[in-house]
Scaffold this active site. Structure first.
Site, PDB file in Angstrom:
ATOM      1  N   THR A 131       5.494   6.541 -25.065  1.00  0.00           N
ATOM      2  CA  THR A 131       5.650   7.657 -26.009  1.00  0.00           C
ATOM      3  C   THR A 131       4.556   7.540 -27.060  1.00  0.00           C
ATOM      4  O   THR A 131       4.043   6.446 -27.306  1.00  0.00           O
ATOM      5  CB  THR A 131       7.017   7.599 -26.740  1.00  0.00           C
ATOM      6  OG1 THR A 131       7.200   6.277 -27.238  1.00  0.00           O
ATOM      7  CG2 THR A 131       8.178   7.976 -25.846  1.00  0.00           C
ATOM      8  N   LEU A 132       4.231   8.670 -27.686  1.00  0.00           N
ATOM      9  CA  LEU A 132       3.197   8.665 -28.731  1.00  0.00           C
ATOM     10  C   LEU A 132       3.834   8.323 -30.086  1.00  0.00           C
ATOM     11  O   LEU A 132       5.051   8.289 -30.223  1.00  0.00           O
ATOM     12  CB  LEU A 132       2.511  10.035 -28.779  1.00  0.00           C
ATOM     13  CG  LEU A 132       1.665  10.337 -27.524  1.00  0.00           C
ATOM     14  CD1 LEU A 132       1.260  11.812 -27.477  1.00  0.00           C
ATOM     15  CD2 LEU A 132       0.416   9.451 -27.487  1.00  0.00           C
ATOM     16  N   GLY A 155      11.653 -13.666 -45.522  1.00  0.00           N
ATOM     17  CA  GLY A 155      10.612 -12.797 -46.086  1.00  0.00           C
ATOM     18  C   GLY A 155      11.230 -11.646 -46.867  1.00  0.00           C
ATOM     19  O   GLY A 155      11.911 -10.798 -46.295  1.00  0.00           O
ATOM     20  N   MET A 176      -1.195  -2.077 -44.457  1.00  0.00           N
ATOM     21  CA  MET A 176      -0.643  -1.642 -43.160  1.00  0.00           C
ATOM     22  C   MET A 176       0.378  -0.546 -43.416  1.00  0.00           C
ATOM     23  O   MET A 176       1.585  -0.781 -43.408  1.00  0.00           O
ATOM     24  CB  MET A 176      -0.029  -2.828 -42.437  1.00  0.00           C
ATOM     25  CG  MET A 176      -1.077  -3.795 -41.911  1.00  0.00           C
ATOM     26  SD  MET A 176      -0.301  -5.079 -40.936  1.00  0.00           S
ATOM     27  CE  MET A 176      -1.717  -5.911 -40.244  1.00  0.00           C
ATOM     28  N   HIS A 207      12.716  21.677 -65.869  1.00  0.00           N
ATOM     29  CA  HIS A 207      13.902  21.013 -66.426  1.00  0.00           C
ATOM     30  C   HIS A 207      15.159  21.576 -65.765  1.00  0.00           C
ATOM     31  O   HIS A 207      15.243  22.784 -65.578  1.00  0.00           O
ATOM     32  CB  HIS A 207      13.961  21.269 -67.933  1.00  0.00           C
ATOM     33  CG  HIS A 207      15.193  20.712 -68.565  1.00  0.00           C
ATOM     34  ND1 HIS A 207      15.342  19.363 -68.830  1.00  0.00           N
ATOM     35  CD2 HIS A 207      16.350  21.312 -68.955  1.00  0.00           C
ATOM     36  CE1 HIS A 207      16.538  19.168 -69.368  1.00  0.00           C
ATOM     37  NE2 HIS A 207      17.176  20.332 -69.451  1.00  0.00           N
TER      38      HIS A 207
END
Ligand code: FAD
Ligand code: NAI
Length: 471
Positions: A40-41, A184, A324, A450
Site C-alpha cells: 500500500t502507498l 523512551g 523525522m 472571540h
C-alpha cells in the site's frame, strides 16, 4: 530494459516523501514512477504511524473523557464499555481510505505505481523484485531515494510485536495489557503510553534523560506535560537507564539503574514498548552498487538540493538529515522536484512545527529557551495561561499555556511553545509568524476571533512586548 520503462524520474519508496514527490512530478509533466514494496502507498505515516496512532489517540481520549469527565458537564452516562476490536477497525478503515486515496491520486496524476522492492543496479538502473513475483528493470533520468526509517532496536530485546513491541505492535494490540513499560519518553513513547493508559493499562515510561518529550521540546512545557500525564495515571521513571531486558518468561523483565549511577531495580510488565528513536532504512537498496555516502548515523549524505555525490540521485524524508516528520518529508518531496524542473526549491528548516498528540497536546516551532541560551541570543518571554482564556474556561479545559520567545532587540519571534487544548492546530499560526519573520507586536495587533483558544496566542504575543490584557 525496454524503451517503455525509461522514466524522467523514479521514486524509491511510496511514503509521504516519495508519494508527494511523485504526484508533484506527475503534475509537472515528468514521466514518473514510484516503487513501493509494502503493498500500500503512504509509508510509515499512513500505514503504521501518524494516521493509525491519531485514530487511537482520538478515540481513546473520547473513551477516557466519557469515563472521567462528563458529570461536571451535566451528562450522566452509564455502562460505558470498551470495544477494542471496533476501535481497531475504525483505525484500519481510516488507514485503508487514505492509502487508497493516494493510489487514486497516482492515477489522476499519471504516476506509474510499481509494487515491489527496488535496488540499484547502476546509477540509472533499478531492479524491482515484483510483489506479484518475477522482476523487472527500470531506468530513471533522475532517481529519488525515499526509503524512510525503522525503529531503533534495544540491544538484547528481540521484537516479537506481541510482548516486546515497536509502535507497529502498539497500534495493533488485541487486548489491553495489564502492565506496560515504555522504554523512551519521546513522542512515540508518550503518545502510545497515553492510548494504553486511557484504555486501562498500568503504564510506566522509563526515560534516560531528566526531561520527557524527546529532542526540541521546551523544558517548562515538558515539565508541565509530565505533570499532566502523571495526573492521568502514567508513571514516570526519568533519569533512568534500561540496562537489559529478558522476555523469556511469561512477561518481560527489565533491569534499570539511575542514569547517574546508583540504585538498580528490576521492573516487570506484560508488554514492553521500545521507543528509543528511529533510524534510516536502506536495507536491500543496493547503495553499495553505486557508492553513495552514509554518515555515522547511517543517514544518506546530500547537499542543499538533496543531491548525493551522484547529482541525478537525490534523497528526501526520514532516510536523510532533519527531523523525522511527515510534513518535513512532504515539503522535501515538492522541493526536490522543483529543483529538477525549475532549478530552485524551498524548505525553511527553521520553521517546521512539531506536535505531540497527547492530551493536552504539545506543539512547538522554532527555538526553545535552552537553544537560545546556548546560542547566546538575548530574548524576551511572553506567556499566557489557558486558565485566563474564555474559550478554554467555557470548555472546562484550562490546563496549559502559550509561550512566545522573541528577540530582545528586534521583537522578531524566535520560538513558539504551546501546551494545551488544540495546540496542534494553533501552532500553524506560530509557524506562519516565523515563516513571515513576524514580530510579537505584529501578532498582538492582529485581530483574533472571540471566544477562541487562539486568543491565548495573541495575548502571549502581547505579553512578549508589552502586557496581556486578561492576565
Ligand atoms: P516512510 O513513510 O517510512 O516511507 C518509506 C517507504 O519506502 C516505506 O513504505 C517502505 O516500505 C518503502 N521502501 C523502503 N525501501 C524500499 C525499497 N528498496 N523499494 C521499495 N520501497 C521501499 N510524523 C508526523 O509528522 N506526525 C505524526 O503524527 C507522526 N506520527 C508517527 C507515529 C508513529 C508511530 C511513527 C512510527 C512515526 C510517526 N511520524 C509522524 C513520523 C512519520 O511517519 C515519518 O516522518 C514519515 O513517514 C517519513 O516519510 P518517508 O516517506 O521519509 O518514509
Ligand atoms: P524520540 O527521539 O522522540 O525519543 C526517544 C526517547 O528515548 C528520547 O527521549 C531518549 O532520551 C530516550 N531513550 C533513548 N535511549 C534510551 C534508553 N536506553 N533508555 C531510556 N530512554 C532512552 O524517538 P521516538 O519517540 O522513538 O520517535 C521517533 C521519531 O518518530 C521521532 O523523530 C518523531 O519525530 C517521530 N514521531 C513523530 C510524531 C509526531 O509528530 N506526533 C509521533 C510519533 C513519532
Amino acid at each position: 530494459a525496454s524503451e517503455a520503462s525509461d522514466y524522467d524520474i523514479v521514486f524509491i519508496g511510496g511514503g509521504v516523501a516519495g508519494y508527494v514527490g511523485a504526484i508533484k512530478a506527475g503534475q509537472s509533466g515528468l514521466k514518473t514512477a514510484c516503487i513501493e514494496k509494502r503493498g500500500t502507498l503512504g509509508g510509515t505515516c499512513l500505514n503504521v504511524g501518524c494516521i493509525p496512532s491519531k485514530s487511537l489517540l482520538n478515540n481513546s481520549h473520547l473513551y477516557h473523557q466519557i469515563l472521567h469527565d462528563t458529570k461536571k458537564r451535566g451528562i450522566d452516562v452509564n455502562d460505558v464499555k470498551l470495544n477494542l476490536a471496533q476501535m481497531m477497525k475504525a483505525k484500519d478503515e481510516s488507514v485503508a481510505g487514505l492509502t487508497k486515496g493516494v493510489e487514486f491520486l497516482f492515477k489522476k496524476n499519471k504516476v506509474d505505481y510499481i509494487k515491489g522492492t527496488g535496488s540499484f543496479v547502476d546509477e540509472h538502473t533499478i531492479k524491482v523484485n515484483l510483489t506479484e513475483g518475477g522482476e523487472t528493470e527500470i531506468k530513471g533520468k533522475n532517481i529519488v531515494i525515499a526509503t524512510g526509517s525503522e525503529t531503533t532496536p534495544f540491544p538484547g530485546l528481540e521484537i516479537d510485536e506481541k510482548k516486546v513491541i515497536t509502535s507497529t505492535g502498539a497500534i495493533a494490540l488485541q487486548e489491553v495489557p495489564k502492565k506496560m513499560i515504555v522504554i523512551g519518553g519521546g513522542i512515540i513513547g508518550l503518545e502510545m503510553a497515553s492510548v494504553w493508559s486511557r484504555l486501562g493499562s498500568e503504564v510506566t515510561v522509563v526515560e534516560f534523560l531528566g526531561q520527557i518529550g524527546g529532542p526540541g521540546m521546551d523544558l517548562d512545557i515538558a515539565k508541565q506535560s509530565q505533570k499532566l500525564l502523571a495526573k492521568q495515571g502514567i508513571k514516570f521513571k526519568v533519569n533512568t537507564k534500561v540496562l537489559k531486558g529478558n522476555a523469556s518468561g511469561d512477561g518481560v523483565k527489565l533491569d534499570v539503574e539511575a542514569a547517574k549511577g546508583g540504585k538498580n531495580e528490576t521492573l516487570e510488565a506484560d508488554v514492553v514498548l521500545v521507543a528509543i528513536g528511529r533510524r534510516p532504512y536502506t536495507d536491500g537498496l543496493g547503495i553499495e552498487n553505486i557508492g553513495i555516502e552514509l554518515d555515522e548515523r547511517k543517514r544518506l549524505v546530500i547537499d542543499q538540493e538533496y543531491r548525493t555525490k551522484i547529482p541525478h540521485i537525490r534523497v528526501i524524508g526520514d532516510v536523510t538529515f532533519g527531523p523525522m516528520l511527515a510534513h518535513k518529508a512532504e515539503e522535501e518531496g515538492v522541493a526536490a522536484v522543483e529543483f529538477i524542473t525549475k532549478g530552485y526549491g524551498h524548505v525553511n528548516y527553521g520553521a517546521i512545527p512539531s506536535v505531540m498528540y497527547t492530551h493536552p497536546e504539545v506543539a512547538w516551532v522554532g527555538q526553545n529557551e535552552a537553544e537560545l541560551k546556548s546560542a547566546g541570543v538575548n530574548y524576551k518571554v511572553g506567556t499566557f495561561p489557558f486558565t485566563a482564556n474564555s474559550r478554554a474556561k467555557t470548555n472546562l479545559e484550562t490546563d496549559g499555556l502559550v509561550k512566545i520567545l522573541a528577540d530582545a532587540e528586534t521583537d522578531r519571534i524566535l520560538g513558539v511553545h504551546i501546551i494545551g487544548p488544540n495546540a496542534g492546530e494553533m501552532i500553524a499560526e506560530g509557524t506562519l509568524a516565523l515563516e513571515y519573520g513576524a514580530s510579537s507586536e505584529d501578532v498582538a495587533r492582529t485581530c483574533h476571533a472571540h471566544p477562541t483558544l487562539a486568543e491565548a496566542f495573541k495575548e502571549a504575543a502581547m505579553a512578549t512586548y508589552s502586557h496581556a490584557i486578561h492576565f
